[in-house]
Motif scaffolding. Structure first.
Motif, PDB file in Angstrom:
ATOM      1  N   HIS A 119       0.807  -1.217   0.000  1.00 36.51           N
ATOM      2  CA  HIS A 119       0.000   0.000   0.000  1.00 36.51           C
ATOM      3  C   HIS A 119       0.843   1.270   0.000  1.00 36.51           C
ATOM      4  O   HIS A 119       0.343   2.347  -0.314  1.00 36.51           O
ATOM      5  CB  HIS A 119      -0.923   0.026   1.223  1.00 36.51           C
ATOM      6  CG  HIS A 119      -1.959  -1.042   1.212  1.00 36.51           C
ATOM      7  ND1 HIS A 119      -3.053  -0.991   0.382  1.00 36.51           N
ATOM      8  CD2 HIS A 119      -2.068  -2.200   1.926  1.00 36.51           C
ATOM      9  CE1 HIS A 119      -3.801  -2.069   0.586  1.00 36.51           C
ATOM     10  NE2 HIS A 119      -3.227  -2.818   1.517  1.00 36.51           N
ATOM     11  N   LEU A 120       2.123   1.143   0.349  1.00 33.96           N
ATOM     12  CA  LEU A 120       2.972   2.316   0.499  1.00 33.96           C
ATOM     13  C   LEU A 120       4.179   2.192  -0.426  1.00 33.96           C
ATOM     14  O   LEU A 120       4.799   1.141  -0.503  1.00 33.96           O
ATOM     15  CB  LEU A 120       3.430   2.445   1.952  1.00 33.96           C
ATOM     16  CG  LEU A 120       4.031   3.788   2.391  1.00 33.96           C
ATOM     17  CD1 LEU A 120       2.984   4.883   2.314  1.00 33.96           C
ATOM     18  CD2 LEU A 120       4.567   3.670   3.819  1.00 33.96           C
ATOM     19  N   SER A 121       4.493   3.282  -1.129  1.00 31.83           N
ATOM     20  CA  SER A 121       5.641   3.296  -2.036  1.00 31.83           C
ATOM     21  C   SER A 121       6.597   4.410  -1.627  1.00 31.83           C
ATOM     22  O   SER A 121       6.178   5.476  -1.172  1.00 31.83           O
ATOM     23  CB  SER A 121       5.181   3.517  -3.482  1.00 31.83           C
ATOM     24  OG  SER A 121       4.357   2.456  -3.918  1.00 31.83           O
TER      25      SER A 121
ATOM     26  N   ILE B 248      -4.790  11.809  -6.449  1.00 35.39           N
ATOM     27  CA  ILE B 248      -5.325  11.342  -7.726  1.00 35.39           C
ATOM     28  C   ILE B 248      -6.588  10.541  -7.451  1.00 35.39           C
ATOM     29  O   ILE B 248      -6.615   9.673  -6.569  1.00 35.39           O
ATOM     30  CB  ILE B 248      -4.315  10.460  -8.486  1.00 35.39           C
ATOM     31  CG1 ILE B 248      -3.092  11.279  -8.902  1.00 35.39           C
ATOM     32  CG2 ILE B 248      -4.960   9.845  -9.723  1.00 35.39           C
ATOM     33  CD1 ILE B 248      -2.008  10.467  -9.593  1.00 35.39           C
ATOM     34  N   TYR B 249      -7.635  10.855  -8.213  1.00 35.41           N
ATOM     35  CA  TYR B 249      -8.906  10.126  -8.094  1.00 35.41           C
ATOM     36  C   TYR B 249      -9.255   9.538  -9.454  1.00 35.41           C
ATOM     37  O   TYR B 249      -9.230  10.234 -10.483  1.00 35.41           O
ATOM     38  CB  TYR B 249     -10.020  11.051  -7.636  1.00 35.41           C
ATOM     39  CG  TYR B 249     -11.374  10.379  -7.600  1.00 35.41           C
ATOM     40  CD1 TYR B 249     -11.699   9.471  -6.603  1.00 35.41           C
ATOM     41  CD2 TYR B 249     -12.313  10.640  -8.595  1.00 35.41           C
ATOM     42  CE1 TYR B 249     -12.937   8.842  -6.578  1.00 35.41           C
ATOM     43  CE2 TYR B 249     -13.555  10.019  -8.578  1.00 35.41           C
ATOM     44  CZ  TYR B 249     -13.870   9.110  -7.574  1.00 35.41           C
ATOM     45  OH  TYR B 249     -15.089   8.493  -7.560  1.00 35.41           O
ATOM     46  N   VAL B 250      -9.573   8.237  -9.477  1.00 34.54           N
ATOM     47  CA  VAL B 250      -9.868   7.525 -10.720  1.00 34.54           C
ATOM     48  C   VAL B 250     -11.316   7.063 -10.712  1.00 34.54           C
ATOM     49  O   VAL B 250     -11.804   6.485  -9.724  1.00 34.54           O
ATOM     50  CB  VAL B 250      -8.936   6.307 -10.893  1.00 34.54           C
ATOM     51  CG1 VAL B 250      -9.236   5.594 -12.204  1.00 34.54           C
ATOM     52  CG2 VAL B 250      -7.482   6.732 -10.826  1.00 34.54           C
ATOM     53  N   HIS B 251     -12.014   7.303 -11.826  1.00 33.34           N
ATOM     54  CA  HIS B 251     -13.389   6.835 -11.973  1.00 33.34           C
ATOM     55  C   HIS B 251     -13.609   6.448 -13.428  1.00 33.34           C
ATOM     56  O   HIS B 251     -13.541   7.294 -14.319  1.00 33.34           O
ATOM     57  CB  HIS B 251     -14.382   7.915 -11.565  1.00 33.34           C
ATOM     58  CG  HIS B 251     -15.815   7.503 -11.744  1.00 33.34           C
ATOM     59  ND1 HIS B 251     -16.449   6.623 -10.890  1.00 33.34           N
ATOM     60  CD2 HIS B 251     -16.731   7.830 -12.696  1.00 33.34           C
ATOM     61  CE1 HIS B 251     -17.699   6.443 -11.287  1.00 33.34           C
ATOM     62  NE2 HIS B 251     -17.898   7.158 -12.383  1.00 33.34           N
TER      63      HIS B 251
ATOM     64  N   PRO C  76      -5.137   4.194  -0.498  1.00 29.70           N
ATOM     65  CA  PRO C  76      -6.146   3.676   0.426  1.00 29.70           C
ATOM     66  C   PRO C  76      -7.233   2.863  -0.259  1.00 29.70           C
ATOM     67  O   PRO C  76      -7.896   2.047   0.382  1.00 29.70           O
ATOM     68  CB  PRO C  76      -6.721   4.943   1.067  1.00 29.70           C
ATOM     69  CG  PRO C  76      -6.456   6.020   0.084  1.00 29.70           C
ATOM     70  CD  PRO C  76      -5.179   5.651  -0.597  1.00 29.70           C
ATOM     71  N   SER C  77      -7.438   3.079  -1.563  1.00 27.26           N
ATOM     72  CA  SER C  77      -8.434   2.313  -2.318  1.00 27.26           C
ATOM     73  C   SER C  77      -8.027   2.294  -3.774  1.00 27.26           C
ATOM     74  O   SER C  77      -7.068   2.965  -4.179  1.00 27.26           O
ATOM     75  CB  SER C  77      -9.832   2.943  -2.167  1.00 27.26           C
ATOM     76  OG  SER C  77      -9.887   4.190  -2.842  1.00 27.26           O
ATOM     77  N   ASN C  78      -8.765   1.537  -4.592  1.00 26.58           N
ATOM     78  CA  ASN C  78      -8.442   1.466  -6.020  1.00 26.58           C
ATOM     79  C   ASN C  78      -8.678   2.790  -6.733  1.00 26.58           C
ATOM     80  O   ASN C  78      -8.128   3.027  -7.811  1.00 26.58           O
ATOM     81  CB  ASN C  78      -9.281   0.367  -6.684  1.00 26.58           C
ATOM     82  CG  ASN C  78      -8.849  -1.017  -6.254  1.00 26.58           C
ATOM     83  OD1 ASN C  78      -7.682  -1.234  -5.924  1.00 26.58           O
ATOM     84  ND2 ASN C  78      -9.787  -1.963  -6.253  1.00 26.58           N
ATOM     85  N   SER C  79      -9.495   3.650  -6.138  1.00 28.81           N
ATOM     86  CA  SER C  79      -9.859   4.906  -6.784  1.00 28.81           C
ATOM     87  C   SER C  79      -9.014   6.088  -6.331  1.00 28.81           C
ATOM     88  O   SER C  79      -8.957   7.107  -7.022  1.00 28.81           O
ATOM     89  CB  SER C  79     -11.340   5.233  -6.527  1.00 28.81           C
ATOM     90  OG  SER C  79     -12.180   4.230  -7.057  1.00 28.81           O
ATOM     91  N   VAL C  80      -8.375   5.973  -5.184  1.00 26.68           N
ATOM     92  CA  VAL C  80      -7.703   7.128  -4.593  1.00 26.68           C
ATOM     93  C   VAL C  80      -6.225   6.832  -4.364  1.00 26.68           C
ATOM     94  O   VAL C  80      -5.859   5.772  -3.856  1.00 26.68           O
ATOM     95  CB  VAL C  80      -8.365   7.533  -3.264  1.00 26.68           C
ATOM     96  CG1 VAL C  80      -7.612   8.698  -2.620  1.00 26.68           C
ATOM     97  CG2 VAL C  80      -9.830   7.909  -3.497  1.00 26.68           C
TER      98      VAL C  80
END
Length: 408
Positions: free
Chosen positions: A109-111, A206-209, A156-160
């Motif tokens: 989860h962390l890079s 970044i937010y992905v939808h 934190p999630s696939n979208s954020v």
């Protein structure tokens, strides 16, 4: 005749402002360098934590990257004097740069990422020309400011995706003037070296939808420390060009940027970024001559757009872009040794237009991004004191860059 001769003598001290020295901090956009320098929202292709530290969370394996560039600078000046006539002048140079090197280590989860980036590299070659068309002196300013940047990316999630980076700045900018004036002043010169250092941090989101994504970054304002060393020839003719200080602060602005990306059309990727830099006045004179005194800092609004086209049967994508980049200052006064002329017209903030094209070559775990950037800046200045002098000026930059990314 006497009056004309007198006006020529007076105007022999008039400054040729020449280039708008580029003092805007740069960002390394990697894959998107040929798409107008966009890259705030790189979900489909990894870009650079220098653009948006949230992009670190999209790495799936360890990555090593680096980039190089070469820039040609060309300058053209057409001067028309109501008393002396018309003159055309041009000068040019080519500069080679190391742009960045970085290393990224991802976890679940962390890079983590660390890199060195070329942030500021103003280059200026210039001449002070009298209305009699003789070269009074030649001037050059160059140097580099780099940052050592450490970044963290969290998903934190696939979208954020979230990220933060910390940058330590260091480097030196040097400006020197050498006398000419029909070889009368060749033994007269003046120079100064500016050692720069500073620290700041940057946050990104970044937010992905579905087929689109949005990104946001904010970079906090900070003070770049400037320590100046001054040197001058025995005959101190150009002493008036030196700043009055030995150390000062260069106020770097609050930077807010946002971007969108869309890849819902087959074969197309479209990106657009918008950036605001809220500059403040600073008691700093990076360049000896160009401003004719301290610059008048302006807020800057930058717009970038890029398009990639890659059908399924293409090996190499076609990428094009465009950017509008206002210069961050203007100056409407010229201060000379014995005169102060303040009747300039058309000295508003000038605009640089940048056109880019390039492609990407994928070789197993190695990715090579190639970009060509053609930038042009034009301005006109009219001086009335007492004759009319009109300057039409054009600055051209052509930059070729290569960005290499290796998955380990």
């Amino acid at each position: 005749m006497r009056r004309q001769f007198l006006s020529i003598i007076i105007l022999s001290g008039v400054s040729l402002f020449a280039q708008n020295l580029d003092l805007l901090m740069k960002y390394n956009s990697g894959y998107y360098a040929s798409m107008g320098g966009t890259g705030l929202v790189s979900v489909k292709h990894i870009s650079s934590m220098d653009m948006n530290p949230a992009e670190l969370s999209n790495y799936s394996s360890m990555n090593l990257s680096g980039s190089l560039s070469a820039t040609y600078y060309g300058y053209d000046l057409l001067r028309l004097s109501s008393l002396v006539g018309e003159q055309f002048s041009n000068w040019n140079a080519c500069i080679y740069n190391f742009d960045h090197a970085s290393f990224v280590i991802p976890t679940n989860h962390l890079s983590f990422g660390i890199g060195i980036y070329r942030k500021l590299s103003p280059h200026l070659i210039n001449k002070k020309i009298a209305v009699t068309f003789s070269d009074l002196f030649a001037q050059e300013t160059n140097g580099d400011v780099y940052s050592v940047t450490f970044g963290l990316g969290y998903k934190p999630s696939n979208s954020v995706s979230l990220g933060i980076s910390f940058s330590k700045y260091f480097g030196e900018l040097k400006s020197i003037i050498r006398g000419e004036n029909h070889d009368i002043d060749i033994d007269k010169w003046v120079s100064m070296e500016n050692d720069l250092s500073g620290f700041n941090f940057k946050c990104g989101l970044i937010y992905v939808h579905s087929n689109w994504s949005a990104g946001f970054t904010i970079e906090v304002p900070f003070k770049m420390k400037v320590k100046t060393s001054k040197h001058i020839s025995d005959v101190q003719k150009y002493k008036y060009l030196l700043p009055h200080y030995d150390a000062t602060d260069w106020h770097q602005p609050l930077v807010i940027a946002s971007g969108v990306s869309y890849y819902g059309i087959d074969g197309f990727l479209i990106e657009a970024d918008f950036e605001i830099r809220k500059y403040k006045s600073s008691d700093v004179q990076i360049n000896l001559f160009e401003f004719g005194g301290l610059p008048i800092w302006q807020d800057v609004k930058i717009f970038r757009i890029g398009v990639e086209y890659k059908p399924a049967d293409w090996n190499l994508p076609l990428k094009v872009g465009y950017a509008v980049i206002p210069q961050l200052y203007y100056s409407n006064n010229s201060i000379g040794l014995s005169n102060n002329i303040s009747s300039y017209q058309n000295t508003d903030q000038n605009i640089k237009h940048s056109y880019t094209v390039g492609t990407t070559l994928e070789l197993n775990k190695l990715s090579l991004d190639f970009a060509i950037d053609y930038s042009v800046l034009k301005w006109n200045r009219t001086l009335i004191a007492p004759q009319i002098i009109e300057d039409d000026y054009k600055e051209k930059n052509i930059t070729f860059s290569i960005f290499a990314s290796l998955s380990l």
